[in-house]
Design a protein around this motif. Structure first.
Motif, PDB file in Angstrom:
ATOM      1  N   LYS A 299      36.315  28.734  43.910  1.00 34.27           N
ATOM      2  CA  LYS A 299      36.302  28.623  45.260  1.00 34.27           C
ATOM      3  C   LYS A 299      36.942  29.798  46.207  1.00 34.27           C
ATOM      4  O   LYS A 299      36.647  30.370  47.271  1.00 34.27           O
ATOM      5  N   ASP A 300      38.232  30.204  45.411  1.00 33.41           N
ATOM      6  CA  ASP A 300      38.807  31.185  46.093  1.00 33.41           C
ATOM      7  C   ASP A 300      39.493  32.322  45.233  1.00 33.41           C
ATOM      8  O   ASP A 300      40.709  31.831  44.729  1.00 33.41           O
ATOM      9  N   LEU A 313      38.797  42.665  37.006  1.00 33.88           N
ATOM     10  CA  LEU A 313      37.773  41.375  37.096  1.00 33.88           C
ATOM     11  C   LEU A 313      37.763  40.559  38.221  1.00 33.88           C
ATOM     12  O   LEU A 313      36.853  39.925  38.611  1.00 33.88           O
ATOM     13  N   LYS A 314      39.174  40.492  38.726  1.00 33.24           N
ATOM     14  CA  LYS A 314      39.130  39.720  39.982  1.00 33.24           C
ATOM     15  C   LYS A 314      38.488  40.193  41.074  1.00 33.24           C
ATOM     16  O   LYS A 314      37.769  39.457  41.889  1.00 33.24           O
ATOM     17  N   ASN A 315      38.415  41.554  41.313  1.00 31.64           N
ATOM     18  CA  ASN A 315      37.498  42.180  42.134  1.00 31.64           C
ATOM     19  C   ASN A 315      36.318  42.056  41.985  1.00 31.64           C
ATOM     20  O   ASN A 315      35.519  41.647  42.947  1.00 31.64           O
ATOM     21  N   PHE A 316      35.821  42.121  40.853  1.00 35.15           N
ATOM     22  CA  PHE A 316      34.278  41.932  40.232  1.00 35.15           C
ATOM     23  C   PHE A 316      33.874  40.456  40.852  1.00 35.15           C
ATOM     24  O   PHE A 316      32.819  40.221  41.316  1.00 35.15           O
ATOM     25  N   LYS A 320      31.073  38.650  43.295  1.00 38.18           N
ATOM     26  CA  LYS A 320      30.002  38.098  42.657  1.00 38.18           C
ATOM     27  C   LYS A 320      29.908  36.385  42.859  1.00 38.18           C
ATOM     28  O   LYS A 320      28.859  35.923  42.811  1.00 38.18           O
ATOM     29  N   VAL A 321      30.945  35.972  43.402  1.00 44.04           N
ATOM     30  CA  VAL A 321      30.990  34.622  43.466  1.00 44.04           C
ATOM     31  C   VAL A 321      30.222  33.791  44.374  1.00 44.04           C
ATOM     32  O   VAL A 321      29.734  32.669  44.062  1.00 44.04           O
ATOM     33  N   ARG A 322      29.623  34.647  45.396  1.00 42.21           N
ATOM     34  CA  ARG A 322      28.958  33.939  46.712  1.00 42.21           C
ATOM     35  C   ARG A 322      27.378  33.982  46.302  1.00 42.21           C
ATOM     36  O   ARG A 322      26.656  33.725  46.887  1.00 42.21           O
ATOM     37  N   ASP A 323      27.136  34.924  45.141  1.00 38.07           N
ATOM     38  CA  ASP A 323      25.682  35.225  44.654  1.00 38.07           C
ATOM     39  C   ASP A 323      25.281  34.114  43.971  1.00 38.07           C
ATOM     40  O   ASP A 323      25.685  33.542  43.103  1.00 38.07           O
TER      41      ASP A 323
END
Length: 335
Positions: A299-300, A313-316, A320-323
């Motif tokens: 979620k966040d 990896l956090k930045n990646f 991508k998480v909203r894709d």
């Protein structure tokens, strides 16, 4: 020791292509024949047939490849169409930057394994796979016994494939061909020389690698996904190493201590980072943290603690998480 060692299965973790299946598709009805042979492979594995290892499908299909005049170039041509699992190149590059030595241990024919290895940065000397001089085999075979193969193909297509869940029928017909009809022939001799690196042979490969780098299985990380990997995963787990099942099936999951479901394999670096911080116990703590906090993390991602994910990896993940087509990493504690 020359560095931390991680061993990957190829088909699944590093590339989704089932190369042998696609090669069989080069001739009419080849996919259907392969599916029946693959089911037979499962049955022999589950039965515990003497001198049989999971993945020996790649030896069982040799008569059909020779009969239909498939070449080594054909195998490579199919391999060149293979998709590489997202994040594979990034993962291998980062592993080497961190001082790790990645290996491939695969049932795949060498033509496919070496091609994928080249694309992601793993050289042939670190690839344990199935040596397969198919062109040489074709030249060696004199009288192939085409009627036997033609009869078998006909039975597979007319009787076995339409009843693919009839295990007894499949075993009876294929046992007849492989254990009676071709016994003592040149074809049997060629098949015996195809040593598929699956099952116990994957365990043997991990032991050779461990000896080579002067370490033990307890210091290895292995990654697999299927029935051909379960003995390797089990052995490393028993020896208190890290056995990771990546997008695995029911045959592999029970023998692993870490599960990762993801569309991008770079998230394996979360495990690597944890291992480098504190070894096996830190890996297990990190996996449990991810499993228990999955909804919150997805979620966040900004709220993911820095000690359970590398910054890049956090930045990646944030990008991508909203894709809607992206599947966030889902870790499972399997001890």
């Amino acid at each position: 020791m020359t560095g931390n060692v991680i061993c990957f299965d190829l088909e699944g973790p590093l590339s989704p292509q089932d190369n042998a299946y696609e090669v069989m598709g080069l001739f009419d009805n080849g996919h259907k024949i392969f599916e029946v042979i693959s089911r037979y492979d499962d049955l022999l594995t589950l039965e515990g047939r003497k001198n049989y290892e999971p993945g020996d499908t790649l030896a069982l299909i040799v008569p059909f490849l020779i009969y239909h005049e498939i070449s080594e170039r054909d195998i490579l041509r199919v391999s060149e169409r293979a998709r590489i699992t997202d994040g594979s190149g990034f993962l291998i590059s980062r592993l080497e930057q961190l001082g790790w030595v990645p290996y491939i241990i695969s049932t795949s024919y060498q033509q496919h394994a070496y091609n994928v290895g080249e694309q992601i940065g793993i050289p042939p000397e670190r690839i344990y796979c199935t040596f397969f001089p198919l062109d040489e085999f074709r030249e060696e075979i004199g009288e192939l016994g085409t009627s036997l193969i033609e009869d078998l193909e006909r039975d597979i297509l007319k009787k076995l494939y339409p009843n693919i869940n009839d295990d007894n029928r499949i075993k009876e017909r294929l046992d007849r061909f492989y254990y009676r009809d071709i016994v003592g022939t040149e074809l049997e001799d060629v098949m015996r020389r195809v040593v598929v690196i699956g099952g116990q042979r994957k365990v043997d490969a991990t032991l050779r690698i461990a000896k080579k780098v002067k370490t033990s299985l307890s210091e290895l990380i292995v990654v697999g996904d299927s029935i051909t990997d379960y003995k390797m995963l089990k052995e490393v787990k028993v020896e208190k190493g890290i056995s990771i099942v990546f997008n695995g099936n029911k045959y592999a999951i029970p023998y692993s201590n870490v599960g990762l479901a993801a569309t991008d394999i770079r998230f394996l670096l979360i495990i690597i980072s944890a291992y480098m911080r504190g070894g096996r116990s830190t890996v297990m703590d990190t996996v449990k943290t991810w499993e228990n906090s999955y909804d919150e993390f997805v979620k966040d991602p900004e709220k993911i603690p820095d000690d359970v994910i590398p910054e890049d990896l956090k930045n990646f993940l944030l990008t991508k998480v909203r894709d809607p087509e992206f599947f966030p990493p889902h870790f499972h504690y399997l001890e």
